[in-house]
Design a protein around this motif. Structure first.
Motif: not given
Ligand SMILES: Nc1ncnc2c1ncn2[C@@H]1O[C@H](COP(=O)(O)OP(=O)(O)OP(=O)(O)O)[C@@H](O)[C@H]1O
Ligand SMILES: [Mg+2]
Lengths: 265, 333
Positions: A10, A14, B102, B106-107, B109-110
């Protein structure tokens, strides 16, 4: 381990880096396939003169399909450096180790992810190079798939890219400044190593016992490319793979070992 | 939001225990034999001037910095031994911990992926911290307030029992600080353990239940906020302060006449002060509660000890715990 690997993927997919890299690798694959497809099948190439790249039909086809790798492995080296370097630069490494406090596990997840990313980009590169290369070889009345060795070469090119990404990972850890790490990594692979290789050619022992162990020479051995001249000493494909894997293991290993012990401030 | 009931280990899993924690960088002792505990269901302010060693202590607690000696545990275990760390402890360390390219979402989600937490939780958190729309843009363009909120959201990804926040109010505007206060109180009311660092006592005084104050890496004060503030007083304006002082003494209340002719009675019971004045036939022109002056108090605890401003020599006369108590009395409590 699996969650940590997912997280690494990810991280990579991303930011905008990944598709820029994908386009570059695809274009490099296609362009070098076209270039080598014409050059290696030209009259001069077949003349067998000294100093002119030569090889049998299999080597010619291999070179055409993997010509883009010379760009590709540098891009994967870059990706490897960035996968850790940007974590230091933007201090996201704290978050990474908070989520996976067993640091060895967190770093092995990076290794697995980079091998995976190498394979994905390898496929991207091959889609470009095999489609264009096969057409060009066909136009030149050459056999596009002269032997089963080609399949081995194509498969190994995926591994080559992953291993170069691991070399990048190691460099990225050992040289904490991301920009310096990139310049040094690319500089060594593209400038220093060819110079050393060139110097070796004037020194018989070096030419016969050292030059083939340099990372780029090992890479060429793995993918069974044409040789730069009749004098060139080549490792077997598996020898090249072992040598390149050793570089990756040593650099990434030292880097990971350091990361597991360092204070993250 | 979920509550803490039903968590393995119960409320005990939320206790932070720091014992003899020490960190030296070369010759420099950044954290020096620190010992304190942090209780669940309370907000604990971790205070000290710049360079006191707050961040270093929190990083040792979180396993990011290796202690030279001593231990730091959460629910009895070092951070690295927590089976699902993000679901036990949430940490927000610095406002800059994002990749600028990012998106905030998304941060998260990581992080969620690394903790094995479903993505659904990410969107829940963006709602909770009030940044659902902005979180889809790249983090490079975020304002300080946005970063702090995203940092909090990151800390809460695993719905942890313990929260460790390093200067979360840094860079927030008054509105943001108010939001943060309410948010932390809400989390503490769910039984969470909250350890929040700051270099300003006033900033957290209204929010925290307990304080731990350090200077030069050493503990100078630890305990409930009320204890630090001491007995509350009442400031009275009257026509004859000395006469009122006498009447209060009869009612067992000590007091002191101020230079400006007002009187400070050592009680928070203003009704009592009013009744005594009425019985004594003294007029009251003004009556209001008086608390200890936190700024003065804080300075007296930590003043003259900022080694970063000195020549780097070992801090002479750094307060021991005994000194701190004297300092506290000197601050008119
Ligand atoms: N990696 C390091 N190497 C050398 N010295 C360090 C290192 N990390 C911190 N220090 C020093 O240790 C001391 C404590 O630093 P720390 O960051 O813990 O303070 P702090 O209380 O968080 O301060 P602030 O309020 O400014 O955030 C400082 O004097 C700092 O210079
Ligand atoms: Mg700090």
């Amino acid at each position: 381990m699996i969650p940590a690997v997912r997280s690494e993927f990810r991280k990579f997919f991303t930011t905008r880096l990944w598709w820029g890299m994908a386009i570059a690798i695809f274009v490099a694959g296609a362009a070098f396939a076209a270039l080598f497809g014409f050059l290696l099948t030209s009259e001069t190439a077949r003349s067998g003169e000294a100093g002119v790249p030569t090889g049998d039909a299999t080597q010619v086809a291999s070179s055409v399909y993997t010509g883009g790798l010379s760009i590709g492995y540098l891009l994967l080296l870059t990706i490897g450096v960035l996968q850790i370097g940007s974590e230091y630069r933007h201090k996201t490494i704290s978050g990474t180790f908070l989520a996976t406090p067993r640091r060895l596990r967190a770093m092995l997840a990076k290794v697995v992810a980079l091998l995976g990313i190498g394979a994905v980009y390898g496929l991207v590169s091959l889609v470009g190079s095999v489609s264009v290369g096969a057409v060009v070889l066909g136009l030149r009345d050459q056999d596009a798939f002269p032997s089963g060795t080609i399949v081995r070469t194509l498969a190994l090119s995926l591994l080559v890219l992953g291993l170069w990404a691991l070399i990048g990972l190691g460099i990225g850890i050992l040289i904490p400044n991301q920009v310096a790490a990139l310049l040094i990594g690319v500089g060594v692979a593209w400038i220093v190593e060819p110079l050393i290789g060139f110097a070796m050619s004037f020194w018989e022992f070096g030419r016969e016992h050292v030059a083939q162990f340099l990372p780029t020479s090992a890479t060429n051995a793995i993918v069974n490319a044409v040789s730069n001249g009749p004098d060139e000493v080549r490792l077997e494909w598996w020898g090249g793979a072992l040598v390149l894997a050793a570089y990756a293991a040593v650099l990434a290993g030292i880097g990971i070992w350091r990361t597991t012990r360092a204070d993250i401030a | 939001m979920t509550t803490t009931t039903g968590r393995p280990g119960g409320a005990d899993s939320g206790r932070i225990e720091i014992t003899g924690l020490t960190k030296t960088f070369g010759q420099f002792v950044a954290v020096d034999g620190l010992t304190f505990g942090v209780e669940p269901g309370r907000i604990t302010g971790f205070l000290g001037p710049n360079g006191a060693g707050k961040t270093t202590t929190l990083r040792m607690l979180l396993g990011l910095v290796r202690p030279t000696s001593g231990t730091a545990t959460i629910g009895g275990r070092p951070y690295a031994d927590l089976p699902r760390p993000l679901e036990s402890v949430g940490a927000a360390l610095e406002a800059t911990n994002f990749h600028p390219g990012r998106s905030g979402r998304d941060h998260l989600r990581v992080l969620a992926a690394a903790g094995g937490i479903p993505d659904r939780r990410v969107d829940e958190l963006l709602e909770l911290t009030g940044i659902p729309a902005a979180a889809r843009k790249r983090a490079g363009g975020y304002s300080m307030g946005m970063r702090q909120r995203l940092g909090l959201a990151a800390a809460l990804v695993g719905d942890p029992q313990v929260l460790v926040l390093d200067e979360p109010a840094n860079g927030l505007d008054p509105e943001g600080i108010r939001w943060l206060r309410g948010f932390l109180k809400h989390l503490a009311s769910e039984g969470k353990t909250i350890l929040v660092s700051s270099h300003l006592l006033q900033e957290v005084a209204q929010t925290v239940d307990d304080v731990v104050i350090i200077a030069n890496g050493r503990l100078v004060q630890a305990g409930p906020m009320e204890e630090l503030e001491g007995t509350p007083g009442s400031l009275v304006q009257t026509s004859d302060a000395a006469a009122l002082a006498g009447a209060l003494r009869v009612a067992d209340v000590t007091s002191s006449v101020q230079e400006d002719g007002s009187l400070v009675a050592d009680t928070g019971d203003m009704r009592l002060v009013g009744d005594v004045a009425l019985r004594a036939g003294l007029p009251i022109y003004g009556l209001r509660p008086q608390r200890a002056d936190l700024e003065t108090l804080y300075f007296s605890l930590t003043e003259g000890t900022n080694r970063n401003l000195g020549d780097g020599a070992a801090p002479v006369g750094a307060p021991t715990e005994g000194d701190a108590v004297t300092g506290q009395e000197g601050a008119n409590l």
